[in-house]
Design a protein around this motif. Structure first.
Motif, PDB file in Angstrom:
ATOM      1  N   THR A  61     -12.399  52.205 -39.848  1.00 56.61           N
ATOM      2  CA  THR A  61     -11.148  51.450 -39.821  1.00 56.61           C
ATOM      3  C   THR A  61     -11.342  50.090 -39.168  1.00 56.61           C
ATOM      4  N   MET A  62     -12.092  50.045 -38.075  1.00 54.32           N
ATOM      5  CA  MET A  62     -12.323  48.763 -37.401  1.00 54.32           C
ATOM      6  C   MET A  62     -13.156  47.819 -38.263  1.00 54.32           C
ATOM      7  N   PHE A  63     -14.068  48.352 -39.071  1.00 56.71           N
ATOM      8  CA  PHE A  63     -14.841  47.509 -39.980  1.00 56.71           C
ATOM      9  C   PHE A  63     -13.904  46.766 -40.922  1.00 56.71           C
ATOM     10  N   PHE A  64     -12.962  47.506 -41.525  1.00 59.84           N
ATOM     11  CA  PHE A  64     -12.017  46.867 -42.433  1.00 59.84           C
ATOM     12  C   PHE A  64     -11.056  45.952 -41.684  1.00 59.84           C
ATOM     13  N   MET A  65     -10.679  46.335 -40.468  1.00 62.29           N
ATOM     14  CA  MET A  65      -9.769  45.524 -39.672  1.00 62.29           C
ATOM     15  C   MET A  65     -10.409  44.174 -39.326  1.00 62.29           C
ATOM     16  N   SER A  73      -4.736  43.011 -41.766  1.00 60.62           N
ATOM     17  CA  SER A  73      -5.379  43.402 -40.509  1.00 60.62           C
ATOM     18  C   SER A  73      -4.388  44.107 -39.589  1.00 60.62           C
ATOM     19  N   ALA A  74      -3.163  43.632 -39.565  1.00 57.08           N
ATOM     20  CA  ALA A  74      -2.131  44.270 -38.738  1.00 57.08           C
ATOM     21  C   ALA A  74      -1.842  45.684 -39.236  1.00 57.08           C
ATOM     22  N   LEU A  75      -1.789  45.874 -40.548  1.00 57.97           N
ATOM     23  CA  LEU A  75      -1.558  47.208 -41.097  1.00 57.97           C
ATOM     24  C   LEU A  75      -2.720  48.150 -40.782  1.00 57.97           C
ATOM     25  N   ILE A  76      -3.931  47.617 -40.837  1.00 58.64           N
ATOM     26  CA  ILE A  76      -5.088  48.448 -40.527  1.00 58.64           C
ATOM     27  C   ILE A  76      -5.102  48.803 -39.043  1.00 58.64           C
ATOM     28  N   THR A  77      -4.629  47.890 -38.196  1.00 54.01           N
ATOM     29  CA  THR A  77      -4.495  48.198 -36.768  1.00 54.01           C
ATOM     30  C   THR A  77      -3.502  49.342 -36.568  1.00 54.01           C
ATOM     31  N   ALA A  79      -2.956  51.622 -38.728  1.00 55.41           N
ATOM     32  CA  ALA A  79      -3.658  52.817 -39.225  1.00 55.41           C
ATOM     33  C   ALA A  79      -4.548  53.399 -38.138  1.00 55.41           C
ATOM     34  N   LEU A  80      -5.186  52.552 -37.350  1.00 51.50           N
ATOM     35  CA  LEU A  80      -6.020  53.029 -36.245  1.00 51.50           C
ATOM     36  C   LEU A  80      -5.178  53.768 -35.208  1.00 51.50           C
ATOM     37  N   LEU A  81      -4.010  53.234 -34.913  1.00 52.70           N
ATOM     38  CA  LEU A  81      -3.097  53.931 -34.002  1.00 52.70           C
ATOM     39  C   LEU A  81      -2.634  55.257 -34.604  1.00 52.70           C
ATOM     40  N   GLY A  82      -2.414  55.265 -35.911  1.00 45.71           N
ATOM     41  CA  GLY A  82      -2.036  56.500 -36.592  1.00 45.71           C
ATOM     42  C   GLY A  82      -3.132  57.543 -36.527  1.00 45.71           C
ATOM     43  N   GLU A  83      -4.385  57.107 -36.637  1.00 42.45           N
ATOM     44  CA  GLU A  83      -5.500  58.039 -36.520  1.00 42.45           C
ATOM     45  C   GLU A  83      -5.529  58.687 -35.138  1.00 42.45           C
ATOM     46  N   ALA A  84      -5.256  57.904 -34.108  1.00 47.85           N
ATOM     47  CA  ALA A  84      -5.210  58.458 -32.752  1.00 47.85           C
ATOM     48  C   ALA A  84      -4.085  59.485 -32.634  1.00 47.85           C
ATOM     49  N   GLY A  85      -2.950  59.197 -33.246  1.00 47.29           N
ATOM     50  CA  GLY A  85      -1.846  60.146 -33.243  1.00 47.29           C
ATOM     51  C   GLY A  85      -2.186  61.426 -33.993  1.00 47.29           C
ATOM     52  N   ILE A  86      -2.910  61.297 -35.084  1.00 47.48           N
ATOM     53  CA  ILE A  86      -3.327  62.472 -35.853  1.00 47.48           C
ATOM     54  C   ILE A  86      -4.283  63.337 -35.035  1.00 47.48           C
ATOM     55  N   VAL A  87      -5.179  62.701 -34.269  1.00 52.66           N
ATOM     56  CA  VAL A  87      -6.095  63.454 -33.403  1.00 52.66           C
ATOM     57  C   VAL A  87      -5.305  64.289 -32.398  1.00 52.66           C
TER      58      VAL A  87
END
Length: 103
Positions: A61-65, A73-77, A79-87
């Motif tokens: 995700t950070m590669f694409f961000m 880039s803001a949407l991908i950021t 998504a990274l927060l969403g991944e943390a929530g999914i964890v």
């Protein structure tokens, strides 16, 4: 500059994951309150795999961000927060429920 970000996240996820795998007692990465688990080794293994999985997903995700600009880039950021929530959800509803010792 991007390499520093990738290296920092990779180092953090690897060091935490390896620490979890080598822990003899119940790890306290996801849950600070004292809980009793049925199988400490399997619990630590599941938590370690979860940390490694998040690290890989975060790196991608950070590669694409880092290689996009503007609102993408803001949407991908987000998504990274969403991944943390999914964890956190996976831990709460799968791992903790599976290994929690019922009293």
């Amino acid at each position: 500059m991007d390499f520093i970000l990738y290296a920092a996240v990779a180092y953090m996820c690897l060091s935490v994951g390896i620490g979890i795998f080598h822990s003899q007692g119940r790890n306290k990465v996801f849950n600070k309150r004292p809980i009793e688990v049925t199988d400490v080794k399997a619990y630590n293994r599941a938590c370690g795999i979860l940390v490694f999985g998040f690290g890989i997903a975060a790196e991608v995700t950070m590669f694409f961000m880092c290689n996009t600009t503007g609102w993408v880039s803001a949407l991908i950021t987000l998504a990274l927060l969403g991944e943390a929530g999914i964890v956190v959800l996976i831990y709460n509803f799968v791992i903790e429920k599976k290994y929690l010792k019922m009293r």
